[in-house]
Design a protein around this motif. Structure first.
Motif, PDB file in Angstrom:
ATOM      1  N   ARG A  78       0.851  -1.194   0.000  1.00  0.00           N
ATOM      2  CA  ARG A  78       0.000   0.000   0.000  1.00  0.00           C
ATOM      3  C   ARG A  78       0.884   1.240   0.000  1.00  0.00           C
ATOM      4  O   ARG A  78       1.830   1.329   0.783  1.00  0.00           O
ATOM      5  N   THR A  79       0.553   2.171  -0.866  1.00  0.00           N
ATOM      6  CA  THR A  79       1.342   3.395  -0.949  1.00  0.00           C
ATOM      7  C   THR A  79       0.409   4.588  -1.036  1.00  0.00           C
ATOM      8  O   THR A  79      -0.822   4.438  -1.047  1.00  0.00           O
ATOM      9  N   SER A  80       0.968   5.799  -1.104  1.00  0.00           N
ATOM     10  CA  SER A  80       0.134   7.005  -1.053  1.00  0.00           C
ATOM     11  C   SER A  80       0.800   8.181  -1.756  1.00  0.00           C
ATOM     12  O   SER A  80       2.024   8.245  -1.861  1.00  0.00           O
ATOM     13  N   TRP A  81      -0.009   9.111  -2.239  1.00  0.00           N
ATOM     14  CA  TRP A  81       0.429  10.402  -2.758  1.00  0.00           C
ATOM     15  C   TRP A  81       1.632  10.256  -3.707  1.00  0.00           C
ATOM     16  O   TRP A  81       2.675  10.894  -3.530  1.00  0.00           O
ATOM     17  N   VAL A  82       1.465   9.431  -4.715  1.00  0.00           N
ATOM     18  CA  VAL A  82       2.579   9.065  -5.600  1.00  0.00           C
ATOM     19  C   VAL A  82       2.855  10.157  -6.632  1.00  0.00           C
ATOM     20  O   VAL A  82       1.943  10.731  -7.225  1.00  0.00           O
ATOM     21  N   TYR A  83       4.141  10.415  -6.847  1.00  0.00           N
ATOM     22  CA  TYR A  83       4.571  11.341  -7.903  1.00  0.00           C
ATOM     23  C   TYR A  83       5.913  10.867  -8.450  1.00  0.00           C
ATOM     24  O   TYR A  83       6.620  10.076  -7.816  1.00  0.00           O
ATOM     25  N   GLY A  84       6.271  11.359  -9.633  1.00  0.00           N
ATOM     26  CA  GLY A  84       7.547  10.993 -10.232  1.00  0.00           C
ATOM     27  C   GLY A  84       7.675  11.630 -11.595  1.00  0.00           C
ATOM     28  O   GLY A  84       6.876  12.493 -11.974  1.00  0.00           O
ATOM     29  N   GLN A  85       8.655  11.165 -12.355  1.00  0.00           N
ATOM     30  CA  GLN A  85       8.940  11.829 -13.633  1.00  0.00           C
ATOM     31  C   GLN A  85       7.934  11.474 -14.724  1.00  0.00           C
ATOM     32  O   GLN A  85       7.847  12.173 -15.728  1.00  0.00           O
ATOM     33  N   TYR A  86       7.164  10.421 -14.529  1.00  0.00           N
ATOM     34  CA  TYR A  86       6.209  10.000 -15.555  1.00  0.00           C
ATOM     35  C   TYR A  86       4.776  10.274 -15.114  1.00  0.00           C
ATOM     36  O   TYR A  86       4.460  10.244 -13.932  1.00  0.00           O
ATOM     37  N   GLY A  87       3.905  10.516 -16.089  1.00  0.00           N
ATOM     38  CA  GLY A  87       2.491  10.694 -15.787  1.00  0.00           C
ATOM     39  C   GLY A  87       2.175  12.016 -15.123  1.00  0.00           C
ATOM     40  O   GLY A  87       3.043  12.873 -14.925  1.00  0.00           O
ATOM     41  N   ASN A  88       0.910  12.189 -14.786  1.00  0.00           N
ATOM     42  CA  ASN A  88       0.454  13.410 -14.125  1.00  0.00           C
ATOM     43  C   ASN A  88       0.413  13.198 -12.623  1.00  0.00           C
ATOM     44  O   ASN A  88       0.069  12.119 -12.153  1.00  0.00           O
ATOM     45  N   ASN A  89       0.773  14.226 -11.875  1.00  0.00           N
ATOM     46  CA  ASN A  89       0.770  14.109 -10.419  1.00  0.00           C
ATOM     47  C   ASN A  89       0.765  15.499  -9.783  1.00  0.00           C
ATOM     48  O   ASN A  89       0.889  16.511 -10.472  1.00  0.00           O
ATOM     49  N   PHE A  90       0.650  15.528  -8.484  1.00  0.00           N
ATOM     50  CA  PHE A  90       0.524  16.784  -7.740  1.00  0.00           C
ATOM     51  C   PHE A  90       1.739  17.688  -7.927  1.00  0.00           C
ATOM     52  O   PHE A  90       1.591  18.907  -8.100  1.00  0.00           O
ATOM     53  N   VAL A  91       2.931  17.124  -7.885  1.00  0.00           N
ATOM     54  CA  VAL A  91       4.139  17.954  -8.006  1.00  0.00           C
ATOM     55  C   VAL A  91       4.178  18.633  -9.372  1.00  0.00           C
ATOM     56  O   VAL A  91       4.422  19.846  -9.476  1.00  0.00           O
ATOM     57  N   LYS A  92       3.907  17.874 -10.425  1.00  0.00           N
ATOM     58  CA  LYS A  92       3.904  18.465 -11.772  1.00  0.00           C
ATOM     59  C   LYS A  92       2.830  19.540 -11.902  1.00  0.00           C
ATOM     60  O   LYS A  92       3.052  20.583 -12.533  1.00  0.00           O
ATOM     61  N   THR A  93       1.677  19.289 -11.312  1.00  0.00           N
ATOM     62  CA  THR A  93       0.594  20.276 -11.365  1.00  0.00           C
ATOM     63  C   THR A  93       1.005  21.572 -10.665  1.00  0.00           C
ATOM     64  O   THR A  93       0.786  22.672 -11.184  1.00  0.00           O
ATOM     65  N   MET A  94       1.619  21.453  -9.487  1.00  0.00           N
ATOM     66  CA  MET A  94       2.054  22.643  -8.749  1.00  0.00           C
ATOM     67  C   MET A  94       3.109  23.421  -9.535  1.00  0.00           C
ATOM     68  O   MET A  94       3.075  24.655  -9.599  1.00  0.00           O
ATOM     69  N   LEU A  95       4.046  22.711 -10.137  1.00  0.00           N
ATOM     70  CA  LEU A  95       5.099  23.374 -10.910  1.00  0.00           C
ATOM     71  C   LEU A  95       4.530  24.085 -12.135  1.00  0.00           C
ATOM     72  O   LEU A  95       4.966  25.176 -12.508  1.00  0.00           O
ATOM     73  N   LYS A  96       3.524  23.462 -12.748  1.00  0.00           N
ATOM     74  CA  LYS A  96       2.865  24.093 -13.900  1.00  0.00           C
ATOM     75  C   LYS A  96       2.136  25.354 -13.459  1.00  0.00           C
ATOM     76  O   LYS A  96       2.247  26.414 -14.105  1.00  0.00           O
ATOM     77  N   LEU A  97       1.401  25.261 -12.352  1.00  0.00           N
ATOM     78  CA  LEU A  97       0.659  26.423 -11.859  1.00  0.00           C
ATOM     79  C   LEU A  97       1.587  27.546 -11.399  1.00  0.00           C
ATOM     80  O   LEU A  97       1.234  28.724 -11.478  1.00  0.00           O
ATOM     81  N   ALA A  98       2.779  27.173 -10.942  1.00  0.00           N
ATOM     82  CA  ALA A  98       3.753  28.179 -10.501  1.00  0.00           C
ATOM     83  C   ALA A  98       4.155  29.097 -11.651  1.00  0.00           C
ATOM     84  O   ALA A  98       4.527  30.253 -11.435  1.00  0.00           O
ATOM     85  N   GLY A  99       4.082  28.576 -12.865  1.00  0.00           N
ATOM     86  CA  GLY A  99       4.413  29.388 -14.034  1.00  0.00           C
ATOM     87  C   GLY A  99       3.255  30.234 -14.520  1.00  0.00           C
ATOM     88  O   GLY A  99       3.420  31.061 -15.417  1.00  0.00           O
ATOM     89  N   GLU A 100       2.087  30.005 -13.915  1.00  0.00           N
ATOM     90  CA  GLU A 100       0.885  30.718 -14.367  1.00  0.00           C
ATOM     91  C   GLU A 100       0.291  31.656 -13.322  1.00  0.00           C
ATOM     92  O   GLU A 100      -0.393  32.617 -13.660  1.00  0.00           O
ATOM     93  N   ARG A 101       0.556  31.366 -12.037  1.00  0.00           N
ATOM     94  CA  ARG A 101      -0.071  32.150 -10.968  1.00  0.00           C
ATOM     95  C   ARG A 101       0.949  32.505  -9.886  1.00  0.00           C
ATOM     96  O   ARG A 101       1.975  31.843  -9.754  1.00  0.00           O
ATOM     97  N   ASP A 102       0.634  33.525  -9.106  1.00  0.00           N
ATOM     98  CA  ASP A 102       1.499  33.866  -7.978  1.00  0.00           C
ATOM     99  C   ASP A 102       0.820  33.575  -6.647  1.00  0.00           C
ATOM    100  O   ASP A 102       1.370  33.830  -5.587  1.00  0.00           O
ATOM    101  N   ARG A 103      -0.415  33.035  -6.706  1.00  0.00           N
ATOM    102  CA  ARG A 103      -1.158  32.715  -5.489  1.00  0.00           C
ATOM    103  C   ARG A 103      -2.012  31.473  -5.733  1.00  0.00           C
ATOM    104  O   ARG A 103      -2.674  31.361  -6.769  1.00  0.00           O
ATOM    105  N   LEU A 104      -1.983  30.526  -4.770  1.00  0.00           N
ATOM    106  CA  LEU A 104      -2.746  29.281  -4.892  1.00  0.00           C
ATOM    107  C   LEU A 104      -3.401  28.939  -3.564  1.00  0.00           C
ATOM    108  O   LEU A 104      -2.882  29.280  -2.495  1.00  0.00           O
ATOM    109  N   THR A 105      -4.515  28.224  -3.618  1.00  0.00           N
ATOM    110  CA  THR A 105      -5.182  27.720  -2.423  1.00  0.00           C
ATOM    111  C   THR A 105      -5.107  26.199  -2.444  1.00  0.00           C
ATOM    112  O   THR A 105      -5.480  25.579  -3.439  1.00  0.00           O
ATOM    113  N   VAL A 106      -4.624  25.617  -1.354  1.00  0.00           N
ATOM    114  CA  VAL A 106      -4.421  24.163  -1.289  1.00  0.00           C
ATOM    115  C   VAL A 106      -4.979  23.618   0.027  1.00  0.00           C
ATOM    116  O   VAL A 106      -4.839  24.243   1.079  1.00  0.00           O
TER     117      VAL A 106
END
Length: 286
Positions: free
Chosen positions: A153-181
């Motif tokens: 059993r694992t959780s909150w998976v991210y890495g270099q392949y596929g879509n994940n939370f880290v990639k989403t945050m990095l993408k949004l960092a290039g588009e916005r200066d404020r986020l709600t999480v």
């Protein structure tokens, strides 16, 4: 003259997925990894599962293929069960028929998230979502069919392949200066590079049973987002919100933190702290 060491043959289902693709890179002198993706193996076909296992004759099957659309599963329960329960049953039966070890990748969603402490491997499961219920059904299928099994059993998976939370945050960092999480869901991020290394270590042992494997330590999604921006040096203001303010079709566990009792009990190498893993990803894996 010394005898040549035997080569361990591992077959990975879901080889085009986030974890499957990571596993495909872990080839060494003592093992060969064969991957089958969705277009090469329909796990919902028992015949195809048997044919693929019979053709490759692996020593180990690492079953990564799964239905993972947590919200969509709420309106597609039959499909979620068809893949996560029946598909797992099919590949497990084929592996058992050819005496291969079997490693099933499961999830923190088998728990309801109401515990005030990290979940132990033996704790009562109580999934609240279709996704969690279908993955637990897969666990039970494996336990009923395979003698030599690992359930991880694992959780909150991210890495270099596929879509994940880290990639989403990095993408949004290039588009916005404020986020709600969301700040009231706690868990342990898991880097696919580290999880793959753990799985390769695990399947070479005879320490069968249920495992919890994630990078060590815990945080909220809000804290995870802050760490991503700090480590990547993005100037983004992160503001916390509650789960109630950000409703989703499928409920999320408030507490996804899992204790690594089986890893410790069997003397295996635990995964490194989550923030250290995040640094490695940002430096090497993007």
């Amino acid at each position: 003259m010394t005898a040549k060491a035997s080569i361990l043959k591992i077959l990975v289902t879901g080889a085009n997925g986030q974890l499957g693709r990571e596993l495909m890179e872990w080839v060494t002198d003592t093992m060969v990894i064969v991957g089958v993706a969705r277009d090469q193996l329909d796990i919902t076909s028992a015949r195809q599962c048997r044919d693929v296992i019979e053709f490759h004759r692996p020593d180990v099957v690492i079953h990564c293929a799964a239905y993972t659309a947590v919200d969509k599963a709420e309106t597609e329960p039959d499909e979620a069960y068809r893949v996560n329960e029946q598909g797992t049953r099919n590949i497990a039966e084929a592996a058992a028929a050819f005496e291969a070890k079997f490693c099933y990748i499961s999830t923190d969603y088998v728990f309801d998230g109401t515990s005030s402490s990290p979940y132990l491997e033996q704790d009562q499961t109580n999934p609240l979502t279709v996704y969690g219920k279908s993955k637990l059904a897969g666990e039970r299928a494996v336990q009923s069919i395979v003698e030599r099994y690992f359930i991880v059993r694992t959780s909150w998976v991210y890495g270099q392949y596929g879509n994940n939370f880290v990639k989403t945050m990095l993408k949004l960092a290039g588009e916005r200066d404020r986020l709600t999480v969301v700040s009231d869901q706690i868990g342990s991020p898991t880097y696919t590079y580290d999880l793959a290394a753990f799985l390769i270590q695990l399947v070479q042992t005879e320490h069968y049973g249920i495992y919890h494997a994630s990078n060590t330590g815990s945080c909220s999604w809000y804290q995870f987002a802050e760490a991503i921006f700090e480590e990547s040096e993005h100037k983004v203001k992160v503001e916390p919100c509650t789960t109630a303010e950000f409703p989703r079709p499928a409920s999320r566990p408030a507490n996804s933190v899992m204790a690594h009792g089986a890893i410790m009990a069997n003397g295996l190498q635990d995964l490194r702290p989550w923030r250290e893993a995040l640094r490695h990803y940002l430096k090497n894996g993007e």
